[in-house]
Every structure is written in structure tokens, then in C-alpha cells.
Design a protein around this motif. Sequence first.
Motif, mmCIF file in Angstrom:
data_model
loop_
_atom_site.group_PDB
_atom_site.id
_atom_site.type_symbol
_atom_site.label_atom_id
_atom_site.label_comp_id
_atom_site.label_asym_id
_atom_site.label_seq_id
_atom_site.Cartn_x
_atom_site.Cartn_y
_atom_site.Cartn_z
ATOM 1 N N ARG A 8 16.951 -6.054 23.960
ATOM 2 C CA ARG A 8 17.087 -5.780 25.397
ATOM 3 C C ARG A 8 17.297 -4.281 25.653
ATOM 4 O O ARG A 8 16.823 -3.751 26.654
ATOM 5 N N ILE A 9 17.980 -3.593 24.754
ATOM 6 C CA ILE A 9 18.120 -2.132 24.861
ATOM 7 C C ILE A 9 16.746 -1.473 24.723
ATOM 8 O O ILE A 9 16.388 -0.595 25.510
ATOM 9 N N ILE A 10 15.979 -1.899 23.727
ATOM 10 C CA ILE A 10 14.631 -1.347 23.528
ATOM 11 C C ILE A 10 13.782 -1.585 24.776
ATOM 12 O O ILE A 10 13.074 -0.693 25.245
ATOM 13 N N GLU A 11 13.842 -2.783 25.332
ATOM 14 C CA GLU A 11 13.053 -3.100 26.523
ATOM 15 C C GLU A 11 13.452 -2.212 27.695
ATOM 16 O O GLU A 11 12.598 -1.691 28.411
ATOM 17 N N ALA A 12 14.755 -1.987 27.877
ATOM 18 C CA ALA A 12 15.219 -1.118 28.966
ATOM 19 C C ALA A 12 14.728 0.314 28.769
ATOM 20 O O ALA A 12 14.259 0.961 29.715
ATOM 21 N N ALA A 33 29.609 2.500 24.711
ATOM 22 C CA ALA A 33 29.707 2.836 23.284
ATOM 23 C C ALA A 33 28.844 1.892 22.443
ATOM 24 O O ALA A 33 28.231 2.320 21.458
ATOM 25 N N THR A 34 28.764 0.630 22.844
ATOM 26 C CA THR A 34 27.916 -0.333 22.131
ATOM 27 C C THR A 34 26.455 0.088 22.233
ATOM 28 O O THR A 34 25.738 0.120 21.233
ATOM 29 N N VAL A 39 21.682 2.350 19.770
ATOM 30 C CA VAL A 39 20.517 3.245 19.861
ATOM 31 C C VAL A 39 20.513 4.192 18.664
ATOM 32 O O VAL A 39 19.482 4.377 18.013
ATOM 33 N N ALA A 40 21.659 4.761 18.348
ATOM 34 C CA ALA A 40 21.741 5.689 17.206
ATOM 35 C C ALA A 40 21.366 4.976 15.910
ATOM 36 O O ALA A 40 20.619 5.515 15.083
ATOM 37 N N ARG A 41 21.876 3.755 15.715
ATOM 38 C CA ARG A 41 21.560 2.992 14.507
ATOM 39 C C ARG A 41 20.074 2.684 14.418
ATOM 40 O O ARG A 41 19.453 2.848 13.355
ATOM 41 N N ALA A 45 17.361 3.999 11.577
ATOM 42 C CA ALA A 45 16.624 3.008 10.782
ATOM 43 C C ALA A 45 15.128 3.010 11.102
ATOM 44 O O ALA A 45 14.398 2.163 10.601
ATOM 45 N N ASP A 46 14.668 3.950 11.914
ATOM 46 C CA ASP A 46 13.265 4.039 12.321
ATOM 47 C C ASP A 46 12.780 2.783 13.042
ATOM 48 O O ASP A 46 11.596 2.460 13.004
ATOM 49 N N VAL A 47 13.693 2.071 13.683
ATOM 50 C CA VAL A 47 13.314 0.927 14.502
ATOM 51 C C VAL A 47 12.693 1.431 15.793
ATOM 52 O O VAL A 47 11.746 0.853 16.312
#
Length: 160
Positions: A8-12, A33-34, A39-41, A45-47
Motif C-alpha cells: 500500500r505504501i508502494i501504491e501511494a 516512523a513506520t 520506505v528506507a528498508r 533491498a532494491d524493492v
Amino acid sequence: MTDEIDRRIIEALNRDGRRAYTSIAAQLEVSEATVRGRVARMQRADVMKIVALCNPLTMGHQPLRLMIDVREHTPRSVARDLVQIGAVNHVSLCAGAHDIYVEATCRDLPAVRSLVDEVRRVPGVAEVHTHLLTELYKDYSWIGLRGAAGQVESPEQTGR
């Protein structure tokens, strides 16, 4: 591994890569913070990568796609050499008729010729099939991954 919150973060961010983490956090009902940590993780990880994209044709540049056949070398070794070329912005190994898929952008046709010559000089490149783009309707979208690659479709997405 990604979970539903990551997706859902990626979609946003896919809709607006400059969207504030506080806004995304409020939408997802998690802390800022979550969102920031996830996002940083995912970037480490090249996601995902957050970038600004443009249509090169509107800027007078020439986008092209190359399908490359490899001989006497491994496709991976050729791919590692191709990523070093400045005009190249995407390199993927393929399954099918060709071994490697390349996306590149050149400033004009003479630069296209120079790029293709440079690609042909890479050890292991046997054939280069060049495709010049004349119109660009859609590029760099993850929207097509909905329901695939482990994503679970929500009722809003499926209309059910």
C-alpha cells in the motif's frame, strides 16, 4: 518479502512519489516512523526506488529499446557490462527469443547510432535488435502488478 502495508505504501508513492509520509501514514493508519522505516528498508533491498520520470520524446530525445542475443559469454556478464553505458537506463535478462532487454535514451539519431555501435562492441553481444519509440503512451508503472507478484487485490480494485 513485502506485506500488505509495504504494497500500500508502494501504491501511494506510485501515484505521487513526493507524497508526504504523514499523509500516507494517516491513510494506512500507521505511524509516520513506520512509513519512513519501511520506505528506507524497501529502498535498501532494491524493492523500490523513488525517481522523477519524464517522457523523453517531449524533450526532443529519442528513447529506444534493444533486444540483445548473446554468444560465447553469459547473459549476466554481458548485462553487467551494459549497465556501465551512460545512455542505458534499464537492463533485464529475458526468457524467450532474446537474452537481454535494454532501455536507453539518446539525445538524437547520431547518438542512437553511437550507442548501438557501443553495445555491439560489448564482448558476447551477437545481435542487437533496435526499436525506436515514436510515441509513448505509458511507461514505468507498477499499476500492472495489481493482483500479481503476491499482491492481494482489495474489493475496491476488483469491483467485488
